[in-house]
Design a protein around this motif. Structure first.
Motif, PDB file in Angstrom:
ATOM      1  N   LYS A 168       0.764  -1.325  -0.026  1.00 13.41           N
ATOM      2  CA  LYS A 168      -0.097  -0.147  -0.003  1.00 13.41           C
ATOM      3  C   LYS A 168       1.106   1.187   0.046  1.00 13.41           C
ATOM      4  CE  LYS A 168      -4.335   1.859   2.317  1.00 13.41           C
ATOM      5  NZ  LYS A 168      -5.290   1.482   3.330  1.00 13.41           N
ATOM      6  N   THR A 169       2.017   1.308   0.766  1.00 12.16           N
ATOM      7  CA  THR A 169       2.790   2.461   0.836  1.00 12.16           C
ATOM      8  C   THR A 169       3.581   2.701  -0.529  1.00 12.16           C
ATOM      9  OG1 THR A 169       3.257   2.133   3.215  1.00 12.16           O
ATOM     10  CG2 THR A 169       5.008   3.453   1.860  1.00 12.16           C
ATOM     11  N   SER A 177       1.150   4.218  -3.085  1.00 11.64           N
ATOM     12  CA  SER A 177       0.877   5.638  -2.778  1.00 11.64           C
ATOM     13  C   SER A 177       1.893   6.357  -3.235  1.00 11.64           C
ATOM     14  CB  SER A 177       0.686   5.677  -1.064  1.00 11.64           C
ATOM     15  OG  SER A 177      -0.048   4.807  -0.617  1.00 11.64           O
ATOM     16  N   PHE A 229      -7.977   4.480  -5.098  1.00 15.95           N
ATOM     17  CA  PHE A 229      -8.461   5.259  -3.916  1.00 15.95           C
ATOM     18  C   PHE A 229      -9.728   4.854  -3.522  1.00 15.95           C
ATOM     19  CE2 PHE A 229      -5.396   8.716  -5.129  1.00 15.95           C
ATOM     20  CZ  PHE A 229      -4.944   9.202  -3.794  1.00 15.95           C
ATOM     21  N   ILE A 243      -4.798   2.932  -1.307  1.00 13.48           N
ATOM     22  CA  ILE A 243      -3.910   4.210  -1.116  1.00 13.48           C
ATOM     23  C   ILE A 243      -3.935   4.425   0.269  1.00 13.48           C
ATOM     24  CG2 ILE A 243      -3.303   6.538  -1.890  1.00 13.48           C
ATOM     25  CD1 ILE A 243      -2.732   4.282  -4.153  1.00 13.48           C
ATOM     26  N   ASP A 244      -2.775   4.778   1.032  1.00 11.98           N
ATOM     27  CA  ASP A 244      -2.711   5.522   2.181  1.00 11.98           C
ATOM     28  C   ASP A 244      -2.764   6.949   2.212  1.00 11.98           C
ATOM     29  OD1 ASP A 244      -1.782   6.274   4.569  1.00 11.98           O
ATOM     30  OD2 ASP A 244      -0.204   5.149   5.059  1.00 11.98           O
ATOM     31  N   GLU A 245      -3.618   7.568   2.434  1.00 13.17           N
ATOM     32  CA  GLU A 245      -4.121   8.907   2.323  1.00 13.17           C
ATOM     33  C   GLU A 245      -3.364   9.750   3.411  1.00 13.17           C
ATOM     34  OE1 GLU A 245      -7.770  10.317   1.279  1.00 13.17           O
ATOM     35  OE2 GLU A 245      -8.577   8.110   0.846  1.00 13.17           O
ATOM     36  N   THR A 282      -3.288  12.351  -0.904  1.00  9.38           N
ATOM     37  CA  THR A 282      -4.610  12.248  -0.961  1.00  9.38           C
ATOM     38  C   THR A 282      -5.228  12.411  -2.400  1.00  9.38           C
ATOM     39  OG1 THR A 282      -4.843  14.654  -0.504  1.00  9.38           O
ATOM     40  CG2 THR A 282      -4.875  13.287   1.541  1.00  9.38           C
ATOM     41  N   GLY A 329       5.604  12.031   1.954  1.00 13.32           N
ATOM     42  CA  GLY A 329       4.412  12.511   1.168  1.00 13.32           C
ATOM     43  C   GLY A 329       4.116  13.985   1.474  1.00 13.32           C
TER      44      GLY A 329
END
Length: 736
Positions: A172-173, A176, A198, A203-205, A209, A297
């Motif tokens: 997931k990271t 992202s 998303f 996705i890791d928000e 985002t 991020g």
């Protein structure tokens, strides 16, 4: 030959590389240029440095103290011969931990320097799930940079990204970061694929985002998540000086010329954290396994903005302004004796003030204004726009009235009442509602942010800071009658910063001189009836009847000089003249003690435990500081302090806090409300304002408890019961 350079053209390549190794960070520019000019003949020597373990050690015995491999990586990128790509890839496979921060910061640009030749090997790098996560991430960033610079590779790279994003089981990271890199290519057909990730929760928000993806697509030009860096910038005097400073190789007298920490929002008031260092969040994990993804991020600085900052700092550090720096330091440290110059050279707030507000002797203007007049022609169009914005910054004392986690915070000027939403993800995660910020608000392309220089203070400092500003402004207007508040702040911002840094937080004391504190304790009942009989007989207590919940309430009073015990027991005599020291409440299944200091609570506990030894059992000290709680835990017999199960402890504390604040506190006389109860204070505008400020201070403290996992009370419940508006951006979680 130009003075200050050396003639390298007649020397053997091996000798030049040997000098590079020995130089460490004292690298002569002419040496670097000569090595790059020799091209592919230098590659085998640099590859040998990268492959040899001895050059990677960071100790005094290593030639160049371990900087030779980092220099070699940048030189290979500058030469950009395809033969130089393979040794870099070997480093990524074998030494990701040795690279440290260079892995995530410089390697994408280094790989991208090889252009189309790097596409296939980097695709293989990104596809390999067995490699270090961040090796794959930097490969993704490199492909994005290549696609933007080499149109002939764009379709191939986009197609590769699409396949990677839909591949099952991807981290997931990793995904992202990939979606951000793909978005920077700005291919419209990629947007639905990114959106589906998303929507599917892949996705890791906290890293990126959807609104950030939208911003990337709407920003033409590759300036949102960065551009390809020129590898030769590594060898610039400013960068080498900075690296010397952070590695402890700079002499004190040169600190002010070499610091580049000015206005770095990603790293306020702390050193750089390495990938393998313990994470500063306190989790016990390595930084790369914990907060690095989120920080990467959130912490990318716009390239135009960063280059502009560096240019301003280099301009300000020139010999031309050396006297101004000394004069500024004298003004900034006014009233201080024997201040170490290095302390201020390292202080971000000092440099921020000198750049924006200090007026130079030569023209009476701030450095940023002089820079704009003399250097604007050397900037690109966007940098000139940003520079114009930076000449009208908003320094002030702000309280945080709203927080949008992962995005930014809403600030309110404590004097003018003006509000601003500033975009700063780091601040949104590091601050609490009603914190005070003494800082500078800056604008980039009309989007407000924080300068990165400032002081974070608790809400309890609001009164004294507001008094200071209002008093100083009145005095300033006596000499400058037409001056606005903003003009005053520009002239006196250093005074405000120093006051905020040095003044101790005002403390409220009880008449006995103890720190004012909402101290509470909770006891279980072994024999409720026996407890009530004893409380009724105790001469130190006076019955106050029953409360709305049917519980018996007793006031613990200060000692009376009169010895008329009969009158005392029957509520006659001089009770009205005696102060209430604490409150004892007997509920159906517990005994609750409340005082306004820890010292009072200890005395009351000692009294009741002596009188009720066989009828009560201690459960918990609520809202007591750690030192006091540990002291009591050592002094109390173990059998009297059974450890409650976590769920039971939370339930008990939740019930107690809600009962205390919503049932009792609103009817208590509060010193901060001029001895009125909160309900009484609501009847006047002055009382309502004082109550609102008190609730803000309470909420600031309670939110801090919530963030550290301590039991806390949701102050918004009090606002609702008192019919006061709930602030924006508050967090309404309950103890469950």
């Amino acid at each position: 030959m130009v003075a200050g350079t050396r003639d390298c053209s007649v020397r053997a390549t091996a000798d030049l590389v040997g000098e590079l190794v020995r130089s460490g960070l004292d690298i002569d520019r002419s040496l670097v240029e000569e090595l790059v000019g020799r091209g592919v003949t230098v590659v085998p020597y640099l590859a040998q440095i990268l492959d040899d373990d001895k050059y990677w050690n960071l100790d005094e015995k290593t030639p160049g103290r371990g900087w030779a491999p980092i220099s070699s990586l940048h030189l290979l990128a500058a030469i950009a011969d395809p033969d130089g790509l393979e040794p870099i890839l070997r480093v990524l496979h074998r030494r990701p931990d040795d690279l440290g921060d260079w892995l995530t910061e410089d390697i994408p640009s280094i790989l991208a320097c090889f252009g189309p030749a790097a596409v296939q090997p980097v695709k293989e790098l990104v596809s390999n799930r067995y490699l270090d996560l961040y090796v794959r991430v930097v490969g993704s960033g490199a492909l994005s940079l290549i696609a933007r610079e080499h149109f002939e590779c764009k379709d191939e790279i986009i197609d590769f990204f699409h396949k990677i994003l839909v591949r099952e089981g991807e981290d997931k990271t990793f995904l992202s970061f990939c979606v951000g890199d793909l978005a920077e290519v700005k291919e419209p057909n990629s947007k639905p694929i990114i959106r589906s990730l998303f929507d599917g929760g892949r996705i890791d928000e906290e890293i990126i985002t959807w609104s950030c993806i939208e911003d990337i697509y709407q920003t033409w030009g590759d300036d949102l998540l960065g551009r390809k860096e020129d590898p030769m910038k590594f060898f610039s005097p400013g960068n080498l000086s900075y690296l010397k400073r952070i590695s402890g190789k700079t002499s004190p007298e040169n600190e002010i010329q070499t610091t580049t920490s000015w206005l770095k929002p990603e790293e306020p008031a702390k050193g750089k954290v390495g990938r393998n260092d313990p994470c500063p969040c306190g989790s016990g994990k390595k930084y790369k396994k914990c907060c690095l993804p989120k920080d990467r991020g959130q912490g990318k600085v716009d390239e135009d903005e960063r280059n502009l900052r560096d240019a301003i700092l280099e301009f300000a550090a020139s010999e031309r302004f050396s006297y101004d720096w000394k004069r500024a330091l004298d003004m900034y440290r006014a009233g201080s004796e024997d201040v170490d110059f290095r302390e201020f050279a390292e202080e971000v707030e000092f440099i921020d003030w000198v750049i924006h507000d200090y007026r130079c002797m030569s023209s009476g203007e701030p450095l940023v204004t002089i820079f704009a007049r003399e250097k604007a022609s050397s900037l690109n169009e966007r940098q000139r726009r940003i520079l114009t914005e930076w000449q009208s910054t908003l320094f002030g004392v702000y309280e945080i009235v709203g927080i949008s986690k992962g995005e930014g915070i809403r600030l309110k000027d404590i004097i003018t009442g003006e509000e601003y939403f500033v975009y700063d993800a780091s601040a949104s995660n590091a601050t609490t509602l009603w914190d005070l910020l003494v800082t500078r608000v800056i604008s980039v392309d009309g989007r407000l942010g924080l300068s990165g220089a400032g002081k974070l203070l608790p809400q309890t400092r609001k009164r004294d800071l507001k008094d200071l500003l209002e008093t100083e402004f009145m005095q300033y207007q006596e000499m400058h009658r037409e001056a606005s508040f903003r003009e005053f702040l520009r002239e006196k911002s250093h005074t405000v910063i120093q006051y905020a840094s040095g003044e101790q937080i005002p403390t409220v004391k009880t008449p006995e001189g103890d720190d004012f504190y909402f101290a509470r304790a909770l006891y279980g009942l072994k024999d409720r009836e026996a407890t009530k009989i004893t409380l009724d007989k105790m001469q130190e207590l006076r019955s106050a009847g029953k409360n709305d919940d049917g519980a018996y309430v007793y006031n613990w009073l200060e000692e009376e000089r009169s010895t008329d015990q009969k009158d005392r027991r029957h509520g006659r005599g001089s009770f009205e003249e005696r102060r209430v020291l604490g409150v004892v409440t007997l509920t159906r299944d517990s005994l609750e003690l409340e005082c306004f200091s820890n010292e009072r609570l200890s005395r009351l506990q000692e009294l009741l435990e002596r009188e009720l030894r066989s009828s009560i059992t201690f459960l918990a000290d609520l809202s007591m500081d750690v030192e006091m709680a540990l002291k009591q835990s050592r002094n109390r017999p173990r059998e009297e302090k059974p450890v409650l199960p976590k769920d039971e402890e939370k339930r008990v504390m939740k019930e107690y806090l809600n009962h205390y604040y919503l049932g009792k506190w609103i009817n208590m006389k509060i010193p901060a409300l001029r001895n009125k109860t909160p309900l009484q204070a609501m009847k006047t505008e002055e009382g309502k304002a004082s109550l609102t400020q008190l609730l803000n201070e309470m909420q600031n403290l309670e939110e801090r408890k919530r963030e550290t996992g301590e039991p806390y009370f949701d102050v918004n419940k009090l606002r609702t019961k008192l019919r006061l508006p709930t602030p924006r951006g508050t967090i309404d979680e309950q103890i469950t």
